[in-house]
Design a protein around this motif. Sequence first.
Motif, short mmCIF file in Angstrom:
data_model
loop_
_atom_site.label_atom_id
_atom_site.label_comp_id
_atom_site.label_asym_id
_atom_site.label_seq_id
_atom_site.Cartn_x
_atom_site.Cartn_y
_atom_site.Cartn_z
N VAL A 1 -8.91 35.45 -8.59
CA VAL A 1 -9.26 36.87 -8.66
C VAL A 1 -9.87 37.18 -10.02
CG1 VAL A 1 -8.44 39.24 -8.45
CG2 VAL A 1 -7.34 37.43 -7.13
N VAL A 2 -11.02 37.85 -10.02
CA VAL A 2 -11.65 38.27 -11.27
C VAL A 2 -11.82 39.78 -11.27
CG1 VAL A 2 -12.87 36.07 -11.55
CG2 VAL A 2 -14.02 37.99 -10.41
N VAL A 3 -11.81 40.37 -12.48
CA VAL A 3 -12.08 41.80 -12.63
C VAL A 3 -13.06 41.98 -13.77
CG1 VAL A 3 -9.81 42.49 -11.76
CG2 VAL A 3 -10.13 42.19 -14.23
N GLY A 4 -13.76 43.11 -13.72
CA GLY A 4 -14.73 43.40 -14.77
C GLY A 4 -15.38 44.74 -14.53
N ASN B 1 -13.84 53.74 -15.37
CA ASN B 1 -14.86 53.42 -16.38
C ASN B 1 -15.03 51.93 -16.58
OD1 ASN B 1 -14.89 56.15 -16.60
ND2 ASN B 1 -13.96 56.26 -18.63
N ASP B 2 -13.93 51.19 -16.49
CA ASP B 2 -13.99 49.73 -16.62
C ASP B 2 -12.69 49.13 -16.11
OD1 ASP B 2 -12.08 50.11 -18.65
OD2 ASP B 2 -13.53 49.91 -20.26
N ALA B 3 -12.69 47.81 -15.93
CA ALA B 3 -11.49 47.05 -15.58
C ALA B 3 -11.38 45.93 -16.59
CB ALA B 3 -11.59 46.50 -14.16
N THR B 4 -10.25 45.87 -17.30
CA THR B 4 -10.13 44.94 -18.43
C THR B 4 -9.18 43.78 -18.19
OG1 THR B 4 -8.45 46.40 -19.40
CG2 THR B 4 -10.73 46.70 -20.14
N ALA B 5 -8.21 43.91 -17.28
CA ALA B 5 -7.24 42.84 -17.08
C ALA B 5 -6.63 42.95 -15.70
CB ALA B 5 -6.15 42.90 -18.15
N VAL B 6 -6.08 41.80 -15.20
CA VAL B 6 -5.53 41.74 -13.85
C VAL B 6 -4.22 40.98 -13.88
CG1 VAL B 6 -6.79 39.62 -13.25
CG2 VAL B 6 -6.08 41.19 -11.44
N SER B 7 -3.28 41.37 -13.01
CA SER B 7 -2.01 40.66 -12.88
C SER B 7 -2.23 39.31 -12.22
CB SER B 7 -1.03 41.50 -12.05
OG SER B 7 -1.55 41.71 -10.74
N ASP B 8 -1.21 38.45 -12.29
CA ASP B 8 -1.34 37.10 -11.74
C ASP B 8 -1.62 37.10 -10.25
OD1 ASP B 8 -1.15 35.62 -14.01
OD2 ASP B 8 0.74 34.62 -13.50
N ASP B 9 -1.03 38.05 -9.50
CA ASP B 9 -1.24 38.06 -8.06
C ASP B 9 -2.49 38.83 -7.64
OD1 ASP B 9 -0.48 40.70 -8.46
OD2 ASP B 9 1.43 40.52 -7.41
#
Length: 456
Positions: free
Chosen positions: A46-49, A72-80
Amino acid sequence: MPFMLTRSMLLALTTLLALPGLASAQTLITVPNASIVADVSSDGDVVVGSGAGGGFIWRWREDPAPLVIGGNDATAVSDDGLVVVGCITDPIEGAEVAARWTLATGWVSLGFLPNALNCPSKSNAYDVSADGGTVVGLSWDGCSGRGFVWTEATGMQELAVLGSGANRASAISDDGSVIGGFAQGFNRSPVLWYPDQSGIELDITAGGEIYDFNKDGSLALGNWNGSAFFMDTSTLSKTFIGQLNPGWSGIPKAITEASDRVVGFDVNQLALEGWTWSPGGGMKSLASYFSELGAQGVPSIVDVAMAMSDDGSVIVGRYGFFPSKAYIFNAGIDPWQDAGAGLAGVAGVPLMIGSGDLNVGSLATLDTSSAAPSASAWLIIGLTNLSVSFKGGLLVPNPEIILGPFSTDATGALSLSSLWPPSVPTNTETWWQMWIQDTAAVKSFSATNGLLSTTP
């Protein structure tokens, strides 16, 4: 003696794989309508940005395109991959604030510290723990920066004010045991905080910042007076790995769990160049590294590496300017993945294991065990994951090819092998599963787990 997949069987498979539109993307994937990939889940799935329309999340191995989630943006994601953090514009405050996203709730503001003014934001989220429950970032006292830690139980709490007061929490370990960032002294200086909000200055005269940790927080990554380093967080002992370009500043962004690879980038005013470092190979540019591993269409400079999966097989970031382009690099380190499922029979749930590196001409083998003895078996092959109910179990591959019947031996084992053909495109995903006649099974058929193979 193992059964051999016949030439005609392989011809059927390779003919299917060669059909127009079925080849998957190249190893270096440019994310559509995106300017940066900011983070990747620990397994690389899974990627976010950020890009056109705000933040996005993409289960890129499964879904054809990113899901735009706004904000406005997505900077980080949980492990799942279920929790995303970033920023939104608060409609009441008219200012940017830290926020947390789930599919069920959409974006929800995390608020801001009591004395925060519009500077121009009131808060910004920078990182999240592996379970998605703890968020760290920046808020303000007036317009003096403050690090914060947020949980659902406590809300936003100010971290200890270090240095001269301009602080930011930039990273948290996956287990939530340690937080890193910077405090202002003579310039930005790397610091650590802990869950009780206490913190320590490493050396307030040193320039730099803490950017990331390994999963349990025992190692921190940072910059120290222009040199990238990693540090034992218990002894504060540092290992300096330098920078790619002399006179530039090395910014490390991620480390593998085995501590055998670090990725990051150099910065010199507006100039950027991404790099990778390993203990045996030292530092080299990302463009060189990607090309050496066989990626096609690699630009002469890959500007930034932002994050990496735990095993180092997936690296994400951006390249280019005006516009910048977001990328996913898939090194394809493990060509076989267990896809789960399986249906019990007389000896329990049969197990299928794939082996071989899937390079052209190499031996590829499928080994089945714990099946009904001396029973007929069929191999199901498909290019997509169907995962529908069938015979009381789950049929994993879309059944585009069915081979058999084969026969298990007296112990319930079956081995199929052949040389991997030359006409399977790079990064092609193929799904495999064995179904076996078994009178002890719920509808007289048992099934192995599904397997996913990815051609390097």
